[in-house]
Design a protein around this motif. Structure first.
Motif, PDB file in Angstrom:
ATOM      1  N   TRP A 133      -4.677  -1.877  -9.766  1.00  0.00           N
ATOM      2  CA  TRP A 133      -4.095  -0.291  -9.470  1.00  0.00           C
ATOM      3  C   TRP A 133      -2.955  -0.419  -8.634  1.00  0.00           C
ATOM      4  CZ3 TRP A 133      -5.055   3.703 -12.088  1.00  0.00           C
ATOM      5  CH2 TRP A 133      -6.148   3.759 -13.000  1.00  0.00           C
ATOM      6  N   LYS A 177       0.015   0.266 -10.667  1.00  0.00           N
ATOM      7  CA  LYS A 177       0.136   1.338 -11.213  1.00  0.00           C
ATOM      8  C   LYS A 177       0.521   2.529 -10.399  1.00  0.00           C
ATOM      9  CE  LYS A 177      -2.950   0.317 -15.054  1.00  0.00           C
ATOM     10  NZ  LYS A 177      -1.795   0.062 -15.969  1.00  0.00           N
ATOM     11  N   ILE A 178       0.897   2.206  -9.197  1.00  0.00           N
ATOM     12  CA  ILE A 178       1.429   3.126  -8.403  1.00  0.00           C
ATOM     13  C   ILE A 178       2.551   3.201  -8.119  1.00  0.00           C
ATOM     14  CG2 ILE A 178       1.191   3.844  -5.678  1.00  0.00           C
ATOM     15  CD1 ILE A 178      -1.626   3.787  -6.752  1.00  0.00           C
ATOM     16  N   ASN A 179       3.408   4.515  -8.012  1.00  0.00           N
ATOM     17  CA  ASN A 179       4.638   4.723  -7.916  1.00  0.00           C
ATOM     18  C   ASN A 179       5.246   4.725  -6.529  1.00  0.00           C
ATOM     19  OD1 ASN A 179       4.367   7.409  -6.978  1.00  0.00           O
ATOM     20  ND2 ASN A 179       4.393   8.198  -8.704  1.00  0.00           N
ATOM     21  N   GLN A 208       7.168   6.601  -5.090  1.00  0.00           N
ATOM     22  CA  GLN A 208       7.010   7.586  -4.048  1.00  0.00           C
ATOM     23  C   GLN A 208       5.711   8.002  -3.163  1.00  0.00           C
ATOM     24  OE1 GLN A 208       6.127  11.569  -5.781  1.00  0.00           O
ATOM     25  NE2 GLN A 208       7.586  12.709  -4.643  1.00  0.00           N
ATOM     26  N   THR A 209       4.595   7.064  -3.884  1.00  0.00           N
ATOM     27  CA  THR A 209       3.359   6.980  -3.195  1.00  0.00           C
ATOM     28  C   THR A 209       3.362   5.974  -2.320  1.00  0.00           C
ATOM     29  OG1 THR A 209       2.298   7.896  -5.314  1.00  0.00           O
ATOM     30  CG2 THR A 209       0.932   6.732  -3.927  1.00  0.00           C
ATOM     31  N   LYS A 263      -2.752   6.680   9.036  1.00  0.00           N
ATOM     32  CA  LYS A 263      -3.043   5.275   8.592  1.00  0.00           C
ATOM     33  C   LYS A 263      -2.443   4.303   9.720  1.00  0.00           C
ATOM     34  CE  LYS A 263      -4.513   5.977   3.917  1.00  0.00           C
ATOM     35  NZ  LYS A 263      -3.935   5.728   2.615  1.00  0.00           N
ATOM     36  N   LEU A 313      -1.353  12.558 -10.869  1.00  0.00           N
ATOM     37  CA  LEU A 313      -0.395  12.379 -11.787  1.00  0.00           C
ATOM     38  C   LEU A 313       1.116  11.977 -11.158  1.00  0.00           C
ATOM     39  CD1 LEU A 313      -0.821  15.146 -14.428  1.00  0.00           C
ATOM     40  CD2 LEU A 313      -1.266  12.548 -14.716  1.00  0.00           C
ATOM     41  N   SER A 314       0.976  12.566  -9.652  1.00  0.00           N
ATOM     42  CA  SER A 314       2.103  12.307  -8.807  1.00  0.00           C
ATOM     43  C   SER A 314       2.284  10.981  -8.390  1.00  0.00           C
ATOM     44  CB  SER A 314       2.042  13.251  -7.637  1.00  0.00           C
ATOM     45  OG  SER A 314       2.032  14.777  -8.026  1.00  0.00           O
ATOM     46  N   THR A 315       0.964  10.224  -8.528  1.00  0.00           N
ATOM     47  CA  THR A 315       0.862   8.903  -7.689  1.00  0.00           C
ATOM     48  C   THR A 315       0.951   7.626  -8.956  1.00  0.00           C
ATOM     49  OG1 THR A 315      -0.891  10.127  -6.349  1.00  0.00           O
ATOM     50  CG2 THR A 315      -0.986   7.486  -6.857  1.00  0.00           C
ATOM     51  N   LEU A 316       0.601   8.111  -9.910  1.00  0.00           N
ATOM     52  CA  LEU A 316       0.712   6.917 -10.978  1.00  0.00           C
ATOM     53  C   LEU A 316       2.055   6.633 -11.490  1.00  0.00           C
ATOM     54  CD1 LEU A 316      -2.407   7.696 -13.435  1.00  0.00           C
ATOM     55  CD2 LEU A 316      -2.208   6.089 -11.379  1.00  0.00           C
ATOM     56  N   ASN A 317       2.418   5.587 -11.768  1.00  0.00           N
ATOM     57  CA  ASN A 317       3.661   5.088 -12.026  1.00  0.00           C
ATOM     58  C   ASN A 317       3.936   5.510 -13.780  1.00  0.00           C
ATOM     59  OD1 ASN A 317       5.869   3.731 -12.158  1.00  0.00           O
ATOM     60  ND2 ASN A 317       4.856   1.525 -11.513  1.00  0.00           N
ATOM     61  N   LEU A 356      -7.238   2.506  -5.431  1.00  0.00           N
ATOM     62  CA  LEU A 356      -6.355   3.777  -5.840  1.00  0.00           C
ATOM     63  C   LEU A 356      -6.875   4.775  -4.949  1.00  0.00           C
ATOM     64  CD1 LEU A 356      -4.798   5.241  -8.016  1.00  0.00           C
ATOM     65  CD2 LEU A 356      -6.955   5.716  -9.313  1.00  0.00           C
ATOM     66  N   TYR A 410      -4.522   5.142  -1.910  1.00  0.00           N
ATOM     67  CA  TYR A 410      -3.237   5.674  -1.836  1.00  0.00           C
ATOM     68  C   TYR A 410      -2.932   7.126  -2.314  1.00  0.00           C
ATOM     69  CZ  TYR A 410      -0.820   0.981  -1.685  1.00  0.00           C
ATOM     70  OH  TYR A 410      -0.598  -0.028  -1.393  1.00  0.00           O
TER      71      TYR A 410
END
Lengths: 482, 482
Positions: free
Chosen positions: A91, A94-96, A98-99, A109, B197-201, B342, B345
């Protein structure tokens, strides 16, 4: 079998039995078409009433988990077995970006971990011991008896009408001209700012604000890809000459200001500076996002009108308010007061993203406000916080060798130490002695502020405030002289 | 002067007087340094108790709005006058494209307007008459007495711990392997999907889903800039061959499925198809977002495990659940169950954007669920909705000439008319006769579905259901033969 059935308090027994039996089926201890004990057997085996077993069996049968055969008893129905090939995705890949940034800027955190024995100046949340739980219950029961069924069903993206009307009146009493303005209710200040940033055109990609400023706002500006110019804070608000210089040299999409009990410095921008700010932004035709942070926490001095009032019938100020900060942070209710046209579009964005803010929260908050409980609460809270505030100021002046202490009220002080003192290192030393605080650098728009710290005192008692400040002071003196 | 003071019920009188006096100051009817009437005079003038006037004056003085001169009475303090040049920004110029799109796709703003005399099949919200307000009050009071002060103060971005634990157990009972999984609480399904949707690449910028599908999800995919490929719905779920063809030809970031009581078709994907879907997505190593929509509204047939259960200990399914759809939509509480990494994040993104979901909503919902009220409510609600469902199916079959009616349960039916019938035009004709419904085209990923419509029956009584369906049927027959 059935020997590991454990009863927990507070939950209906038939549900516990039902869930226990479902678990037995899914983990393979009860197999497909296996016969269940008779209700009589099971009730005696588990020492529970037969009625409980009957209800559980009836429910399971109704849900298709078991079936009855006349004269033979109950049997387990088809149990789904899951044999699909299982896959293990990475995963993190798959995180962008911005995140990752939001995680990096996540103070909770990465902030200092402390335990309950320590004295923590990190929180600026209200002290829950002051909460007026009884009147809150009254407000809840009152509203529920008036329109409980409506409160619990879908509401409107724009917000709960009685609350919107209440807030329009509330803003008008602050001197705001509400003609051609409207209100959108949000899940607190933070969602308000996020929706606004998602809605505005990013023409120049640059925002101007006080330096230091609210960390959550800085985080959102960064997540939305804005460059940030910070203007130095003087004791009565931003340095106007510096502000003017920036505006004349550089294009901005908007400004962000916290005119009252500014976070983190606690400074209240003077009336004169509010006027000057408004004049400047009128000249440059620029919007201002005004953060109405803790506007109610005035301990002395006269009433200060928000920038939104200074704007008169102009429409360049977007005011974001919230009662959460001092009233009930657990309820996520804030509001945006702005030009009608803008609110029209913000409403669609709000609907697309969160449908609407909890009607329950809005309705109970409305009732609490309308019944006058807020006025009573704020009087009591102000008296308590004022004492803590004065104590903190007094002891900081006495014990902490520092260049500047700011705060005109509110729930925290901001301290500038000598430039050679790194507050992160100071924090590590104080931590050893059981005291923690917020290092100031996280509030800065640039890499400055390494020598600053914020002390939130709202949730500490007087003894802790005195003791904590003495320890910080001693640590400064011991390590850096003074 | 003071003759226009009007008293409204329910709000403390001293606050009403205070606000009245503030208004007099801000609108120039009371001038700076003007003397106020004595408390005795004002109480007799307004026919209110002197104590009320005393309290109002004391408050205003404490807030710096008026001042007292010993032996002379009370006077108006400095009144801020706002003379900044006012500016009129054109906000429409400052709105971005994404927001214009959210406005364009805003069904509430552009949907058909109807009044209370009409029969509306547009809503799929639960019927508030079924709400269990008394037990909800009990749950509230119960939770408040346990930890009212904690419920009202700041919570955690991840969610309210007892609710998270409850939901983990709840998901486990559905057959989900919760090892290495975690839960994030969100403001309902919609915020859950938006944060995800804001988190995924966005690697390929393409999503695959059922066609038609949930309008709010389509809207969010579009707002996040995804292209959408829709797969035809057969009576037992998506057309697997078509799905396979797409997956083999095209790269996707993820799929979005509503396996149970699919919105808008009401179809429940069969167990066989669920397995096939999972096998396919394992083979292609693709994530699935599973919408747990109304999974509880089963009226007949056996229990269906969610895709998240079929995934076993794999981690490619992200399950988004919500009780709002059938329980209390006014409370905005949903959850995402997914891989631990996931969720870690997603939590930071949630904190950055809305801090956390209302603790009050979460805590009361938890108590309501734990006390077993949900089980009781759902039994009652299912019995009522089942009757309406069967009635609606029966009358649609009898009265509306159509190619296909789908729905295995839930709160709505989906109807495909003859291809030459435009449901928008049909709606306009039915509107004249006092009946409205949702045209189906808004649920389609492409420009098809012009001949479809969705009938939500949850909030109508039996008479209205029968009458409304007859009118729609008559209108079809009259205009298109049948």
């Amino acid at each position: 079998m059935f020997k590991d059935f454990k009863i927990t308090e507070g939950r209906p027994l038939y549900i516990q039995l039902k869930e226990y039996l479902i678990r037995m089926m899914t983990n393979g201890h009860l197999l497909e078409h296996q016969k269940l004990p008779s209700t009589r057997e099971l009730s005696s085996l588990l020492a529970i009433s037969r009625n409980t077993v009957l209800t559980a069996y009836a429910d399971l049968e109704q849900e298709g988990m078991i079936y009855a055969v006349k004269g033979k008893g109950h049997f387990v129905s088809h149990v789904e077995t899951f044999q699909s090939p299982t896959i293990e995705l990475n995963w993190t890949e798959k995180i962008n970006e911005q995140t990752f940034l939001s995680e990096k800027l996540d103070l909770i955190k990465h902030g200092v971990r402390w335990n309950k024995e320590m004295i923590s100046f990190t929180s600026i949340a209200p002290d829950e011991k002051l909460f007026d739980v009884e009147n809150f219950k009254k407000a809840f029961l009152n509203r529920m008896s008036i329109e409980g069924d409506i409160v619990l069903n879908y509401g409107y993206a724009k917000g709960y009408k009685p609350l919107i009307d209440y807030l329009l009146n509330y803003m008008e009493l602050k001197g705001v001209d509400i003609r051609n303005k409207d209100i959108l209710i949000t899940n607190g200040f933070t969602e308000g700012l996020d929706i606004l940033l998602s809605t505005l055109n990013k023409k120049y990609g640059r925002v101007i604000c006080e330096n230091p400023t609210h960390h959550a706002a800085l985080k959102l500006f960064r997540l939305h890809g804005y460059d940030i110019d910070g203007i130095e804070m003087e004791d009565d608000g931003v340095n106007i000459r510096e502000l003017e210089k920036c505006l004349s040299k550089q294009e901005y999409d908007f400004a962000y200001f916290i005119p009252s009990y500014h976070n983190p410095t606690g400074i209240v921008t003077s009336s004169e500076k509010r006027k000057k700010i408004m004049d400047l932004f009128s000249a440059y035709q620029l919007p201002i996002i005004e953060d109405g942070f803790n506007e109610e926490l005035r301990y002395s001095g006269s009433h200060q009108a928000p920038l939104a009032a200074f704007a008169g019938n102009g429409n360049n100020v977007i005011y974001i308010g919230s009662f959460s900060k001092i009233l009930f942070p657990g309820l996520r209710v804030g509001w945006i007061l702005a030009d009608k046209e803008l609110i029209y579009y913000l409403e669609s964005m709000k609907r697309a993203r969160t449908v609407h803010t909890s009607t329950l929260d809005q309705a109970v908050l409305y009732q609490y406000l309308n019944d006058g409980y807020f006025e009573k609460y704020i009087k009591k809270a102000k008296a308590v916080y004022k004492k803590k505030y004065e104590l903190a100021v007094q002891y900081c002046k006495q014990y902490i060798p520092c260049k500047r202490i700011t705060s005109d009220g509110g729930l925290h002080l901001f301290i500038e130490l000598d430039h050679n003192i790194d507050s992160q290192k100071l924090l590590e030393k104080c931590y050893q002695k059981g005291v923690v605080f917020s290092t100031g650098n996280v509030f800065y728009t640039d890499s400055s502020g390494q020598h600053t710290l914020r002390l939130g005192f709202s949730r500490l008692n007087e003894k802790e405030i005195i003791q904590g400040i003495k320890i910080i002071g001693d640590t400064v003196k011991h390590n850096y002289g003074g």
